[in-house]
Design a protein around this motif. Structure first.
Motif, PDB file in Angstrom:
ATOM      1  N   ALA B 262       1.199   5.929  -1.127  1.00  0.00           N
ATOM      2  CA  ALA B 262       0.425   4.818  -1.695  1.00  0.00           C
ATOM      3  C   ALA B 262       1.197   3.514  -1.513  1.00  0.00           C
ATOM      4  CB  ALA B 262       0.147   5.049  -3.176  1.00  0.00           C
ATOM      5  N   GLU B 263       0.441   2.457  -1.232  1.00  0.00           N
ATOM      6  CA  GLU B 263       0.980   1.098  -1.290  1.00  0.00           C
ATOM      7  C   GLU B 263       0.091   0.310  -2.235  1.00  0.00           C
ATOM      8  OE1 GLU B 263       1.212  -0.935   2.412  1.00  0.00           O
ATOM      9  OE2 GLU B 263       2.866   0.302   3.153  1.00  0.00           O
ATOM     10  N   VAL B 264       0.713  -0.481  -3.090  1.00  0.00           N
ATOM     11  CA  VAL B 264      -0.036  -1.311  -4.036  1.00  0.00           C
ATOM     12  C   VAL B 264       0.323  -2.774  -3.776  1.00  0.00           C
ATOM     13  CG1 VAL B 264      -0.576  -1.736  -6.451  1.00  0.00           C
ATOM     14  CG2 VAL B 264       0.137   0.560  -5.729  1.00  0.00           C
ATOM     15  N   TRP B 265      -0.697  -3.577  -3.542  1.00  0.00           N
ATOM     16  CA  TRP B 265      -0.529  -5.001  -3.215  1.00  0.00           C
ATOM     17  C   TRP B 265      -1.156  -5.841  -4.312  1.00  0.00           C
ATOM     18  CZ3 TRP B 265       1.792  -6.770   1.383  1.00  0.00           C
ATOM     19  CH2 TRP B 265       2.164  -5.759   2.281  1.00  0.00           C
ATOM     20  N   ASP B 266      -0.508  -6.965  -4.655  1.00  0.00           N
ATOM     21  CA  ASP B 266      -1.069  -7.825  -5.704  1.00  0.00           C
ATOM     22  C   ASP B 266      -1.852  -8.989  -5.108  1.00  0.00           C
ATOM     23  OD1 ASP B 266       0.735  -9.801  -4.976  1.00  0.00           O
ATOM     24  OD2 ASP B 266       1.928  -9.682  -6.812  1.00  0.00           O
ATOM     25  N   SER B 267      -2.363  -9.849  -5.979  1.00  0.00           N
ATOM     26  CA  SER B 267      -3.248 -10.939  -5.548  1.00  0.00           C
ATOM     27  C   SER B 267      -2.502 -12.016  -4.760  1.00  0.00           C
ATOM     28  CB  SER B 267      -3.938 -11.552  -6.768  1.00  0.00           C
ATOM     29  OG  SER B 267      -2.959 -12.091  -7.654  1.00  0.00           O
ATOM     30  N   GLU B 268      -1.161 -11.966  -4.777  1.00  0.00           N
ATOM     31  CA  GLU B 268      -0.381 -12.903  -3.954  1.00  0.00           C
ATOM     32  C   GLU B 268       0.081 -12.259  -2.648  1.00  0.00           C
ATOM     33  OE1 GLU B 268       2.781 -14.255  -6.501  1.00  0.00           O
ATOM     34  OE2 GLU B 268       1.433 -15.546  -7.673  1.00  0.00           O
ATOM     35  N   ASP B 269      -0.553 -11.150  -2.272  1.00  0.00           N
ATOM     36  CA  ASP B 269      -0.223 -10.443  -1.030  1.00  0.00           C
ATOM     37  C   ASP B 269       1.209  -9.935  -0.992  1.00  0.00           C
ATOM     38  OD1 ASP B 269      -2.749 -10.642  -0.056  1.00  0.00           O
ATOM     39  OD2 ASP B 269      -2.293 -12.072   1.550  1.00  0.00           O
ATOM     40  N   ARG B 270       1.728  -9.548  -2.159  1.00  0.00           N
ATOM     41  CA  ARG B 270       3.051  -8.939  -2.204  1.00  0.00           C
ATOM     42  C   ARG B 270       2.919  -7.438  -2.423  1.00  0.00           C
ATOM     43  NH1 ARG B 270       7.536 -12.348  -2.908  1.00  0.00           N
ATOM     44  NH2 ARG B 270       6.862 -14.496  -2.604  1.00  0.00           N
ATOM     45  N   LEU B 271       3.740  -6.699  -1.709  1.00  0.00           N
ATOM     46  CA  LEU B 271       3.798  -5.240  -1.876  1.00  0.00           C
ATOM     47  C   LEU B 271       4.572  -4.962  -3.167  1.00  0.00           C
ATOM     48  CD1 LEU B 271       3.343  -2.395  -0.860  1.00  0.00           C
ATOM     49  CD2 LEU B 271       5.168  -2.704   0.790  1.00  0.00           C
ATOM     50  N   VAL B 272       3.863  -4.582  -4.228  1.00  0.00           N
ATOM     51  CA  VAL B 272       4.499  -4.445  -5.542  1.00  0.00           C
ATOM     52  C   VAL B 272       4.945  -3.019  -5.847  1.00  0.00           C
ATOM     53  CG1 VAL B 272       3.435  -6.498  -6.525  1.00  0.00           C
ATOM     54  CG2 VAL B 272       2.215  -4.311  -6.662  1.00  0.00           C
ATOM     55  N   ALA B 273       4.346  -2.046  -5.198  1.00  0.00           N
ATOM     56  CA  ALA B 273       4.789  -0.661  -5.427  1.00  0.00           C
ATOM     57  C   ALA B 273       4.484   0.191  -4.206  1.00  0.00           C
ATOM     58  CB  ALA B 273       4.114  -0.054  -6.656  1.00  0.00           C
ATOM     59  N   GLN B 274       5.334   1.187  -3.998  1.00  0.00           N
ATOM     60  CA  GLN B 274       5.127   2.207  -2.977  1.00  0.00           C
ATOM     61  C   GLN B 274       5.323   3.561  -3.651  1.00  0.00           C
ATOM     62  OE1 GLN B 274       8.304   0.337  -0.528  1.00  0.00           O
ATOM     63  NE2 GLN B 274       6.986   0.699   1.219  1.00  0.00           N
ATOM     64  N   SER B 275       4.578   4.543  -3.220  1.00  0.00           N
ATOM     65  CA  SER B 275       4.833   5.881  -3.759  1.00  0.00           C
ATOM     66  C   SER B 275       4.530   6.921  -2.698  1.00  0.00           C
ATOM     67  CB  SER B 275       3.991   6.157  -5.008  1.00  0.00           C
ATOM     68  OG  SER B 275       2.657   6.452  -4.642  1.00  0.00           O
ATOM     69  N   ARG B 276       5.123   8.077  -2.885  1.00  0.00           N
ATOM     70  CA  ARG B 276       4.779   9.239  -2.067  1.00  0.00           C
ATOM     71  C   ARG B 276       4.721  10.440  -2.979  1.00  0.00           C
ATOM     72  NH1 ARG B 276       8.211  10.196   3.125  1.00  0.00           N
ATOM     73  NH2 ARG B 276       6.664   8.761   3.945  1.00  0.00           N
ATOM     74  N   GLN B 277       3.718  11.270  -2.786  1.00  0.00           N
ATOM     75  CA  GLN B 277       3.674  12.523  -3.528  1.00  0.00           C
ATOM     76  C   GLN B 277       3.501  13.698  -2.568  1.00  0.00           C
ATOM     77  OE1 GLN B 277      -0.149  13.770  -5.648  1.00  0.00           O
ATOM     78  NE2 GLN B 277      -0.388  11.540  -5.716  1.00  0.00           N
ATOM     79  N   LEU B 278       4.007  14.852  -3.003  1.00  0.00           N
ATOM     80  CA  LEU B 278       3.691  16.117  -2.338  1.00  0.00           C
ATOM     81  C   LEU B 278       2.684  16.830  -3.229  1.00  0.00           C
ATOM     82  CD1 LEU B 278       4.452  18.013   0.086  1.00  0.00           C
ATOM     83  CD2 LEU B 278       5.885  19.241  -1.537  1.00  0.00           C
ATOM     84  N   ALA B 279       1.543  17.199  -2.647  1.00  0.00           N
ATOM     85  CA  ALA B 279       0.491  17.864  -3.422  1.00  0.00           C
ATOM     86  C   ALA B 279       0.052  19.118  -2.694  1.00  0.00           C
ATOM     87  CB  ALA B 279      -0.700  16.918  -3.615  1.00  0.00           C
ATOM     88  N   ARG B 280      -0.506  20.040  -3.456  1.00  0.00           N
ATOM     89  CA  ARG B 280      -1.123  21.209  -2.837  1.00  0.00           C
ATOM     90  C   ARG B 280      -2.483  20.812  -2.280  1.00  0.00           C
ATOM     91  NH1 ARG B 280       1.061  26.311  -4.746  1.00  0.00           N
ATOM     92  NH2 ARG B 280       2.401  25.975  -6.545  1.00  0.00           N
ATOM     93  N   ALA B 281      -2.800  21.287  -1.107  1.00  0.00           N
ATOM     94  CA  ALA B 281      -4.127  21.063  -0.548  1.00  0.00           C
ATOM     95  C   ALA B 281      -5.141  21.906  -1.312  1.00  0.00           C
ATOM     96  CB  ALA B 281      -4.140  21.430   0.929  1.00  0.00           C
ATOM     97  N   PRO B 282      -6.379  21.404  -1.443  1.00  0.00           N
ATOM     98  CA  PRO B 282      -7.403  22.208  -2.105  1.00  0.00           C
ATOM     99  C   PRO B 282      -7.615  23.521  -1.364  1.00  0.00           C
ATOM    100  CG  PRO B 282      -8.176  19.952  -1.780  1.00  0.00           C
ATOM    101  CD  PRO B 282      -6.892  20.098  -1.007  1.00  0.00           C
ATOM    102  N   ARG B 283      -7.917  24.565  -2.101  1.00  0.00           N
ATOM    103  CA  ARG B 283      -8.191  25.860  -1.473  1.00  0.00           C
ATOM    104  C   ARG B 283      -9.542  25.823  -0.783  1.00  0.00           C
ATOM    105  NH1 ARG B 283      -6.264  28.006  -6.273  1.00  0.00           N
ATOM    106  NH2 ARG B 283      -4.076  28.602  -6.161  1.00  0.00           N
ATOM    107  N   GLY B 284      -9.658  26.590   0.276  1.00  0.00           N
ATOM    108  CA  GLY B 284     -10.947  26.688   0.991  1.00  0.00           C
ATOM    109  C   GLY B 284     -11.170  25.474   1.813  1.00  0.00           C
TER     110      GLY B 284
END
Lengths: 284, 284
Positions: B262-284
C-alpha cells in the motif's frame, strides 16, 4: 550461463558454520552463538547475516521449518564476538507457527545488550501448492558474465569489508556508476548473488541475501552509512540451485529516512523472496 | 476538489472514541480497550483498526509520539468486545524508541488469548527535516467526484460490513470491475479515503488506512477471505488535511499466499505511508 558449480554444500559451508547456534543445556529455546568477523562492513556486522542467525534459532525453536515472514527491528549495532539468541514460541498453528527472538551481546560487565528483536511466522515451503499467478517479472539485467565483480573496480565502501570476500556479487553495470562517482540518481541496484564458496541458496540464506547489496542510497549519490531501523522479509519459495538475481529499489527518500525494497529471483525465474526495510539516510 | 469539510476533529471522532485505551491503575503499560463492532468485516474486526489501537497504546507507552515503522503478526481473529493491550518499552534512543505490544481478548474462562503481536519504532515526525528526494509519484486516478462510492454498486463483500459506514471510500472505476464480476486481473486497487465523519488523517489513522481497501485479490478474481499473516507499515510524514489517495498492489500471488503493498498519499502529493502485508490467498 557459465557459472561455477557449487563447491560447498548446504549444511557444510562458511555460511552454515558462521550461523551455528548451540542450545544451552537446561535452557530450552536459548542458543549461544558467535558473530563472525567474516560478515562485517567496516566494523559492523551485516544485518542480513544477523537475521539469518536469528532465523536459524527460530527454525530450531518452532515446529515449522521455513521462515515465511520475518520482521526485525535493529536496536544497537552488533560486533564480532559472542552472542545469545533467546526465543519464545508465540503460537503454534496447523500451517503456520509464530515465534519471537532477540539476539543479545554482552557489555563490559557481562550484562546482555539487545541487538535485534524479531517476530516471525514459519511454515513449510515444501507443503505449498505450486500455483503461481504472479505479475512480477525478473529484473531486466545483463547476464552474469557481463556484470561487474569486485575485480572490476574500487571496493564499494572505503575500509575493510570482510563480507565482500564471503559473497560473489556481480553488479549490473547500469547500477554501478556510483563506484566511479556517477550514480544514476534512480535509487536502484541490481546484482547476481552467490555465496563465495558456491553453497546454493536456501530459505535461511535468503535472509542474508535481502540485505547484502550496496545500499540504494549510493545510487542516489549519498555515500555513507545507512543503518537499518526495521526490515521485514517474506520467503515465498525454496530457491532453485544456481545464482540469484537481486533487485533493490528506493522510491521515497524523505525526512532523513528511506525505504529499500528487495526482490530475489532464482535460476528458474521464480520470485523467492521480497523484503522492505526502513533505513536512515546517510548524513550530509 | 469539492469534498466535504471536516465535521469531526482529531481527538473527537468515531475513530478516536473507538480506539480509546485506558491504562490500568497500578499496571503501567497495560491498557484496557473495547473493540467496537463498528469496524468489522462480516464478524471479524478489521486488522488496520486493531493496528491503530495497538499503535495508540504504544504512543502512550513510549517517549516518542509517532509510529515510524510498525510490524504486526496476526495470530487469531479478533471479535468485538473487551481487549487488553500489554506494552513493553524495548529501547529508548534520542530520535527513535522501540516498543512491543500485544493485544489480547478473553476466552470463556477469562484467560487471555493473544490476537496480534507488534514491534514498533516510534519517533517525532515534526522533528524530521523537510528534504524530499522521492522518485515515487502519486497514483494516476480520476478525481474524487469521478470515483465510485458505495451508492454506486453492490456492497463489496456479501454480508454485513459495518466498517463500510465508518469510511468514505471512493474506488477508482478502473479497479472496481470485480464488483460487477469483471476483475481487471492486474492485482490493483485505488481509492480516495476519508473517515466518514470527516476527521482528518493523522499518523494513527494511517495505520487503519493501509488495510482499509477491498483486497487486491478481488481484482485478481479471487473473491473471499484473505487473512493477514503479517503487516508492516512505515509512516513517513504527518498527513495534510483532506482526503487521502491509497493505492494497493499485488505482484506475487503464489503458493497460496500473496503480498499486498500500500501507498498512501495526502492532499499535498506527499507519500505519507507505505505498507506491505503477507496474506493468505482466498481458497478456491
Amino acid at each position: 550461463m557459465a557459472y561455477a558449480a557449487a563447491q560447498a554444500s548446504i549444511g557444510d559451508s562458511e555460511f552454515d558454520r558462521d550461523t551455528t547456534i548451540t542450545e544451552r543445556a537446561g535452557e530450552p529455546g536459548v542458543y549461544d552463538a558467535e558473530l563472525s568477523a567474516g560478515w562485517t562492513i567496516i566494523t559492523a556486522v551485516n544485518g542480513g547475516y544477523l537475521l539469518a542467525m536469528v532465523g536459524r534459532a527460530l527454525a530450531a525453536a518452532l515446529p515449522h521449518p521455513d521462515p515465511f515472514t520475518v520482521s526485525a527491528h535493529y536496536l544497537t549495532s552488533s560486533e564480532p564476538g559472542p552472542a545469545v539468541v533467546r526465543t519464545e514460541v508465540v503460537r503454534v498453528g496447523r500451517t503456520l507457527s509464530t515465534g519471537q527472538a532477540s539476539l543479545y551481546q554482552f557489555d563490559e560487565t557481562g550484562a546482555e545488550v539487545e541487538r535485534i528483536r524479531v517476530v516471525a511466522s514459519y511454515g513449510d515451503l515444501a507443503a505449498l501448492p505450486d500455483d503461481v499467478r504472479t505479475t512480477a517479472l525478473p529484473p531486466s539485467m545483463p547476464p552474469y558474465e557481463a556484470c561487474l565483480g569486485p575485480e572490476a573496480g574500487p571496493a564499494p565502501i572505503p575500509g575493510s569489508n570482510a563480507i565482500v570476500d564471503r559473497l560473489r556479487l556481480r553488479l549490473d553495470p547500469a547500477t554501478a556508476g556510483w563506484a566511479l562517482g556517477a550514480p544514476s540518481g534512480k535509487g536502484e541496484m541490481r546484482a547476481w548473488f552467490e555465496l563465495a564458496d558456491g553453497r546454493d541458496a536456501d530459505p535461511l540464506s535468503l535472509l542474508l541475501a535481502v540485505d547484502a547489496l550496496p545500499p540504494t542510497c549510493f545510487d542516489l549519490g549519498m555515500m555513507g552509512w545507512s543503518p537499518t531501523v526495521e526490515l521485514t522479509a517474506h520467503v515465498r519459495r525454496r530457491p532453485a540451485p544456481g545464482p540469484l538475481r537481486i533487485s533493490i529499489t528506493t522510491r521515497n527518500l524523505a525526512g532523513g529516512f528511506l525505504e529499500e525494497d528487495a526482490e530475489v529471483w532464482d535460476s528458474e525465474d521464480r520470485l523467492v523472496a521480497q523484503s522492505r526495510q526502513l533505513a536512515r539516510a546517510p548524513r550530509g
